[in-house]
Design a protein around this motif. Structure first.
Motif, PDB file in Angstrom:
ATOM      1  N   UNK A 295       0.837  -1.203   0.000  1.00  0.00           N
ATOM      2  CA  UNK A 295       0.000   0.000   0.000  1.00  0.00           C
ATOM      3  C   UNK A 295       0.869   1.248   0.000  1.00  0.00           C
ATOM      4  N   UNK A 296       1.907   1.262   0.828  1.00  0.00           N
ATOM      5  CA  UNK A 296       2.784   2.434   0.899  1.00  0.00           C
ATOM      6  C   UNK A 296       3.548   2.636  -0.400  1.00  0.00           C
ATOM      7  N   UNK A 297       4.047   1.570  -0.981  1.00  0.00           N
ATOM      8  CA  UNK A 297       4.767   1.681  -2.252  1.00  0.00           C
ATOM      9  C   UNK A 297       3.844   2.228  -3.334  1.00  0.00           C
ATOM     10  N   UNK A 298       2.590   1.761  -3.367  1.00  0.00           N
ATOM     11  CA  UNK A 298       1.630   2.254  -4.361  1.00  0.00           C
ATOM     12  C   UNK A 298       1.338   3.739  -4.153  1.00  0.00           C
ATOM     13  N   UNK A 299       1.220   4.164  -2.905  1.00  0.00           N
ATOM     14  CA  UNK A 299       0.948   5.569  -2.615  1.00  0.00           C
ATOM     15  C   UNK A 299       2.099   6.458  -3.054  1.00  0.00           C
ATOM     16  N   UNK A 300       3.323   6.035  -2.758  1.00  0.00           N
ATOM     17  CA  UNK A 300       4.479   6.841  -3.154  1.00  0.00           C
ATOM     18  C   UNK A 300       4.656   6.867  -4.664  1.00  0.00           C
TER      19      UNK A 300
END
Length: 349
Positions: free
Chosen positions: A205-210
């Protein structure tokens, strides 16, 4: 019925019983290699604690860092500092010393590691959400009040503490020996699956957001005029995003092997041979707590200058009465309006 339950559980058995149950050997004597590893490990833990303490002090002292994003990064440094303490406690209660641990002490040893990881993941997720909201709103810093930031940090540590206590209070294998982990012999394999999947999912989720933030910033930068003022503030946003992304990347790289090992242990049990990779994964995870202060030093010039001031103050305390120390809280912090002029510049095209 209560008698049947009590007979099927092993509450009165010691730690050694559960290690023997999964075939994990507790050595009776120290080897030279063990002593060297513990000596180096404790040295690294001391450096981790001091380095992250310096990050926290720098954020507290410098007015340029008095924004939600830096408060959350300071809270992440606190999680790394806590991790250093947790690893030191682990090394002081491992090897032959494991036999002397009560079950309560063993659970505390594991809970400290669980709390530090959960706090780090929760802080990274909070930073990702904060960056997503501010950048998409064409701001450099969030308008979140200090009270809300403090409340968020308290919630992060509360959730982390609860996750650390779950195995000892609710989700262990003391009543189901077939469910015992081979890495953590008192933990339930189902808990390890849940914990590993939850953290890995959070990583994605964090990688997708960044990734979405970077695409947006790159797209907006195409419309920024060539004026020096606009270019400088555009670079400020990109540099901050790169620093945070490096922190996230280092965390994912350092913790993913350990989480995958725990997942395999939970899914396959003895067939996973997870014990062969346990210590290797633990060393990599420990290194992550030392990486973040290095990233801040290399990527953030203002943070680097603040570190130097702190070290100079510590080295020159004897001269404090003769020379007034340089103020750390210098210059006004970057304003949100400045970045707004960058991200809204496409409206002038």
């Amino acid at each position: 019925m209560e008698s049947d339950v009590s007979n099927s559980c092993y509450y009165t058995h010691n730690v050694t019983f559960f290690y023997d149950n999964v075939g994990k050997t507790i050595r009776e004597n120290w080897t030279t290699r063990d002593l060297v590893v513990i000596g180096l490990g404790l040295t690294v833990c001391l450096i981790v604690v001091l380095a992250n303490l310096m990050v926290m002090v720098a954020i507290f002292m410098n007015r340029r860092f008095h924004f939600p994003i830096y408060y959350l990064m300071g809270n992440m440094a606190a999680a790394d500092l806590f991790a250093g303490v947790a690893y030191a406690n682990l090394m002081l209660n491992t090897g032959p010393w494991t036999r002397m641990l009560t079950k309560e002490q063993w659970y505390i040893r594991g809970a400290l590691i669980d709390i530090s990881l959960t706090a780090s993941v929760a802080n990274l997720l909070a930073v990702a959400v904060e960056r997503h909201q501010t950048i998409m709103a064409m701001q450099l810093h969030s308008k979140m009040s200090k009270r809300r930031v403090v409340l968020l940090m308290v919630c992060i540590w509360a959730v982390s503490t609860i996750m650390g206590l779950v195995p000892s209070k609710f989700w262990n294998c003391e009543c189901n020996l077939n469910d015992c982990s081979i890495i953590a012999p008192l933990y339930s394999r189902r808990f390890l699956i849940f914990w590993a999947v939850l953290n890995l999912l959070t990583f994605f989720i964090m990688v997708a957001m960044y990734a979405r933030i970077f695409i947006y910033v790159r797209y907006q930068s195409q419309y920024v005029s060539g004026h020096t003022y606009d270019m400088q503030h555009r670079q400020t946003v990109i540099n901050l995003m790169k620093t945070i992304s490096m922190v996230l990347g280092a965390f994912v790289i350092c913790w993913t092997p350990g989480l995958i090992t725990l997942l395999l242990d939970g899914l396959l049990g003895n067939r996973s041979h997870a014990n062969k990779y346990e210590k290797f994964c633990l060393v990599i995870a420990e290194c992550n707590s030392l990486v973040n202060p290095i990233i801040y030093s290399l990527r953030d010039e203002e943070m680097r200058r603040t570190f130097k001031r702190i070290l100079c103050c510590l080295c020159c305390r004897g001269d404090a009465g003769h020379k007034k120390p340089a103020a750390v809280a210098i210059d006004s912090p970057l304003t949100e309006e400045s970045i707004g002029s960058v991200l809204r510049s496409d409206n002038r095209e």
